[in-house]
Design a protein around this motif. Structure first.
Motif, PDB file in Angstrom:
ATOM      1  N   ASP A  19      27.025  51.849  54.695  1.00 21.24           N
ATOM      2  CA  ASP A  19      28.423  50.993  54.869  1.00 21.24           C
ATOM      3  C   ASP A  19      29.403  51.363  53.517  1.00 21.24           C
ATOM      4  O   ASP A  19      29.190  52.135  52.764  1.00 21.24           O
ATOM      5  N   ASP A  20      30.883  50.673  54.001  1.00 16.47           N
ATOM      6  CA  ASP A  20      31.643  51.137  52.888  1.00 16.47           C
ATOM      7  C   ASP A  20      31.385  50.531  51.556  1.00 16.47           C
ATOM      8  O   ASP A  20      30.721  49.656  51.303  1.00 16.47           O
ATOM      9  N   ILE A  21      32.061  51.097  50.369  1.00 21.93           N
ATOM     10  CA  ILE A  21      32.105  50.517  49.244  1.00 21.93           C
ATOM     11  C   ILE A  21      33.355  49.804  48.850  1.00 21.93           C
ATOM     12  O   ILE A  21      34.335  50.662  48.896  1.00 21.93           O
ATOM     13  N   ILE A  22      33.657  48.869  48.342  1.00 17.30           N
ATOM     14  CA  ILE A  22      34.674  48.220  48.038  1.00 17.30           C
ATOM     15  C   ILE A  22      35.063  48.001  46.672  1.00 17.30           C
ATOM     16  O   ILE A  22      34.081  47.709  45.849  1.00 17.30           O
ATOM     17  N   TYR A  23      36.212  48.845  46.110  1.00 13.11           N
ATOM     18  CA  TYR A  23      36.542  48.751  44.809  1.00 13.11           C
ATOM     19  C   TYR A  23      37.505  47.805  44.225  1.00 13.11           C
ATOM     20  O   TYR A  23      37.418  47.467  42.988  1.00 13.11           O
ATOM     21  N   MET A  24      38.382  47.469  45.039  1.00 13.63           N
ATOM     22  CA  MET A  24      39.447  46.515  44.567  1.00 13.63           C
ATOM     23  C   MET A  24      39.864  45.676  45.583  1.00 13.63           C
ATOM     24  O   MET A  24      40.341  46.028  46.766  1.00 13.63           O
ATOM     25  N   ARG A  25      40.037  44.455  45.362  1.00 11.83           N
ATOM     26  CA  ARG A  25      40.396  43.183  46.177  1.00 11.83           C
ATOM     27  C   ARG A  25      41.424  42.359  45.726  1.00 11.83           C
ATOM     28  O   ARG A  25      41.907  42.475  44.471  1.00 11.83           O
ATOM     29  N   SER A  26      42.340  41.841  46.454  1.00 12.46           N
ATOM     30  CA  SER A  26      43.411  40.884  46.058  1.00 12.46           C
ATOM     31  C   SER A  26      43.045  39.761  45.379  1.00 12.46           C
ATOM     32  O   SER A  26      43.778  39.175  44.378  1.00 12.46           O
ATOM     33  N   SER A  27      41.835  39.146  45.635  1.00  9.75           N
ATOM     34  CA  SER A  27      41.182  38.154  45.050  1.00  9.75           C
ATOM     35  C   SER A  27      40.828  38.595  43.341  1.00  9.75           C
ATOM     36  O   SER A  27      41.185  37.684  42.751  1.00  9.75           O
ATOM     37  N   GLU A  28      40.497  39.777  43.323  1.00 15.76           N
ATOM     38  CA  GLU A  28      40.447  40.103  41.816  1.00 15.76           C
ATOM     39  C   GLU A  28      41.778  39.913  41.062  1.00 15.76           C
ATOM     40  O   GLU A  28      41.902  39.746  39.748  1.00 15.76           O
ATOM     41  N   MET A  29      42.889  40.449  41.768  1.00 19.99           N
ATOM     42  CA  MET A  29      44.157  40.391  41.215  1.00 19.99           C
ATOM     43  C   MET A  29      44.683  38.845  40.689  1.00 19.99           C
ATOM     44  O   MET A  29      45.178  38.682  39.917  1.00 19.99           O
ATOM     45  N   TYR A  30      44.275  37.903  41.862  1.00 18.05           N
ATOM     46  CA  TYR A  30      44.713  36.591  41.705  1.00 18.05           C
ATOM     47  C   TYR A  30      43.966  36.077  39.997  1.00 18.05           C
ATOM     48  O   TYR A  30      44.481  35.469  39.358  1.00 18.05           O
ATOM     49  N   LEU A  31      42.497  36.491  40.215  1.00 13.71           N
ATOM     50  CA  LEU A  31      41.765  36.147  38.919  1.00 13.71           C
ATOM     51  C   LEU A  31      42.474  36.622  37.492  1.00 13.71           C
ATOM     52  O   LEU A  31      42.415  36.006  36.734  1.00 13.71           O
ATOM     53  N   ILE A  32      42.857  38.080  37.786  1.00 16.37           N
ATOM     54  CA  ILE A  32      43.418  38.526  36.540  1.00 16.37           C
ATOM     55  C   ILE A  32      44.601  37.952  36.050  1.00 16.37           C
ATOM     56  O   ILE A  32      44.908  37.432  34.943  1.00 16.37           O
ATOM     57  N   GLU A  33      45.574  37.583  37.091  1.00 15.69           N
ATOM     58  CA  GLU A  33      46.749  37.098  36.645  1.00 15.69           C
ATOM     59  C   GLU A  33      46.653  35.802  35.949  1.00 15.69           C
ATOM     60  O   GLU A  33      47.094  35.185  34.852  1.00 15.69           O
TER      61      GLU A  33
END
Length: 549
Positions: A416-430
């Motif tokens: 299966d695929d491997i996910i490295y970056m999601r927009s959820s992470e970006m909301y949390l970083i901001e």
């Protein structure tokens, strides 16, 4: 590093042509007869090299460069390793396939001869040297500049920044807990070929961070005039684009306490990647086609990772002994804190029966499981979970086991695929960055879309001061990104140790976890820093035993 660099450089044509498991790729020019000027004579050749780098992120590393080993398949191993080391991904029993228990017990990254230390180091430098070869060719100015070429340029700079950020965050002391201008970093190499006289020492953490910034700025500039990344297929998000560059710059800035940059870059990175709804969030995190996935590896079906895969190490639906004998559980302190109105709680099965008589907590098997008073109830719940998640009685169950990551084909060994970056992470970083700036209202506004999507009763305004808001942001990161590998770098940034015994306990076994059951915070414990591979010290005249972490 000189001997290793030479070995890595000759693999460029292999990356150009290894695209399947068929025999035809073996009919090639000998690698020692190919030079970067031949291999990179056109934009098409550069793209092939990039495709090889993409593939190296998920392939068994014996296929990618000399000295690679089948026991590791790139980020299949290193992404979940971040949560395994941090104590987020908890082992319920004693199983050690691929050294996964050894990692959890902190008996791998602390040894200079460990396979993990060696392969992570050389894979990232392999990535850097291939990026260098592309950047050097572009700088010659002999290939016509087109939007497609600018996309290649952007990807090369982004890959180099990604690899250096990975290296400096593992093999050096954390930026926020150390002295970056004097703490030793990793060698910064900007050429694809080096003589002995050109080998580099470690430099400083600040040197590495400065290079990452230059590379990401160059990538963003190049992507600004590049052709857009294709869309519509899972493989498209294996290619890097301007959102990935912004996302990496947000991570870079967050790790160094540049809060304003982290906030602005995170907001840019998530543009065009809407948050997943409940159905998608619960679908298994097994494909890059999910709406909020910015970057990930589309693992091709012919790639024989199988028992080397991400899901083999941590998904409770993968049909491998690491999972069947040792179902992975989440920290019960985290799960118990999730509101009942938050649908993310549903993927953690608090009342799963403890079916393993060898469970580390000594409560395996009916009669020892305090949650069930009758065999019938115990068996019925087990059967219900089997049916719901597509597994059988050959899979053990355990309280607080997770089904966040699920195979597309549960009960199989399909990749299966491997996910490295999601927009959820970006909301949390901001949100974190604005909270650290003291901008409580801005942090609340950044967090609100994510919280309201996940929790029907969410009210961010109750966290109305910096301290309570930061505690809540940390909780949201641990929950939203659980299993996606951020635990290790988060704990270093927050200067948090590991204590499986505190506040009622995590559910981990002290007997199984040994010295990793309680670990001092990174600022006072250099065991958080990965050891430089002994092979590197032996080969590189600029790195001596005195340079060891």
């Amino acid at each position: 590093m000189f001997k290793k660099i030479k070995a890595l450089l000759i693999v460029i044509p292999s990356l150009v042509i290894v695209t399947s498991c068929s025999d035809d790729f073996l009919e090639t020019t000998p690698t020692n007869a190919v030079t970067p000027s031949v291999a990179l004579s056109s934009a098409e050749d550069m793209q092939k090299v990039l495709n090889g780098v993409h593939r190296s992120l998920f392939s068994q590393l014996t296929n990618i460069f000399p000295g690679g080993r089948t026991e590791r398949a790139g980020n299949h191993y290193w992404v979940p390793l971040g949560d395994n080391l941090a104590g987020y991904l908890i082992h319920s029993a004693n199983a050690n396939n691929l050294g996964w228990r050894t990692e959890m017990q902190w008996n791998s990254h602390t040894l200079p001869t460990s396979l993990t230390n060696q392969l992570l180091w050389y894979h990232r430098y392999n990535t850097i040297l291939h990026a260098n070869s592309i950047i050097e060719k572009l700088n010659e100015g002999t290939i016509p500049v087109t939007p497609e070429l600018k996309a290649i340029e952007g990807q090369a700079y982004t890959y180099r920044a990604y690899a250096y950020l990975s290296l400096v965050q593992h093999y050096s002391k954390g930026y926020l807990i150390g002295a970056p201008s004097t703490d030793p970093g990793v060698p910064v190499l900007l050429k694809s070929t080096l003589t002995v006289a050109e080998t580099k020492p470690r430099g400083t953490v600040q040197d590495v961070y400065n290079q990452i910034e230059r590379d990401l700025d160059a990538a963003i500039t190049a992507f600004g005039s590049a052709s857009p990344r294709p869309s519509g297929n899972a493989k498209d998000k294996s290619q890097l684009n301007i959102n990935v560059a912004h996302g990496l710059k947000a991570r870079w800035a967050l790790s160094k306490g540049d809060w304003a940059t982290a906030a602005s870059e995170a907001a840019l990175a998530r543009q065009g990647f809407p948050l997943m709804n409940e159905a998608d969030w619960k679908s298994g995190f097994n494909t890059t086609t999910l709406s909020e996935v910015i970057w990930g590896s589309n693992v091709i079906a012919t790639e024989t990772t199988f028992f080397r895969s991400y899901f083999y190490l941590m998904s409770n639906t993968f049909n491998g002994s690491q999972i069947r004998n040792n179902p992975k559980i989440a920290d019960r302190r985290l799960v118990d804190a999730i509101p009942s109105t938050d649908y993310r709680k549903d993927v953690f099965i608090v009342d799963a029966p403890n079916t393993n008589s060898s469970a580390a907590n000594g409560q395996g098997g009916f009669g020892n499981d305090p949650n069930y008073t009758t065999q019938a109830a115990f068996d019925a719940r087990r059967a219900e979970i089997n049916t719901t998640y597509g597994i059988t009685n050959s899979f053990n169950q355990h309280p607080y086991m997770h089904f966040k990551m699920k195979n597309k084909n549960p009960g199989s060994i399909d990749p299966d695929d491997i996910i490295y970056m999601r927009s959820s992470e970006m909301y949390l970083i901001e949100a974190e960055a604005r909270a650290m700036l003291g901008d409580v209202g801005g942090a609340q506004a950044a967090l609100r879309p994510l919280g309201e999507e996940r929790d029907s009763a969410y009210d961010v305004t109750v966290f109305n001061d910096q301290a309570s808001l930061m505690d809540h942001i940390k909780f949201q990161r641990r929950l939203e990104l659980w299993g996606e590998g951020f635990g290790y770098t988060d704990k270093i940034r927050w200067d948090e140790g590991i204590d499986h015994a505190a506040n009622g306990g995590s559910g981990a076994s002290q007997v199984l976890y040994q010295d990793a059951y309680q670990v001092d915070r990174p600022s006072v414990n250099n065991a958080w820093i990965f050891k430089i591979p002994q092979a590197e010290i032996d080969a590189n005249p600029e790195i001596t035993p005195a340079d060891q972490n």
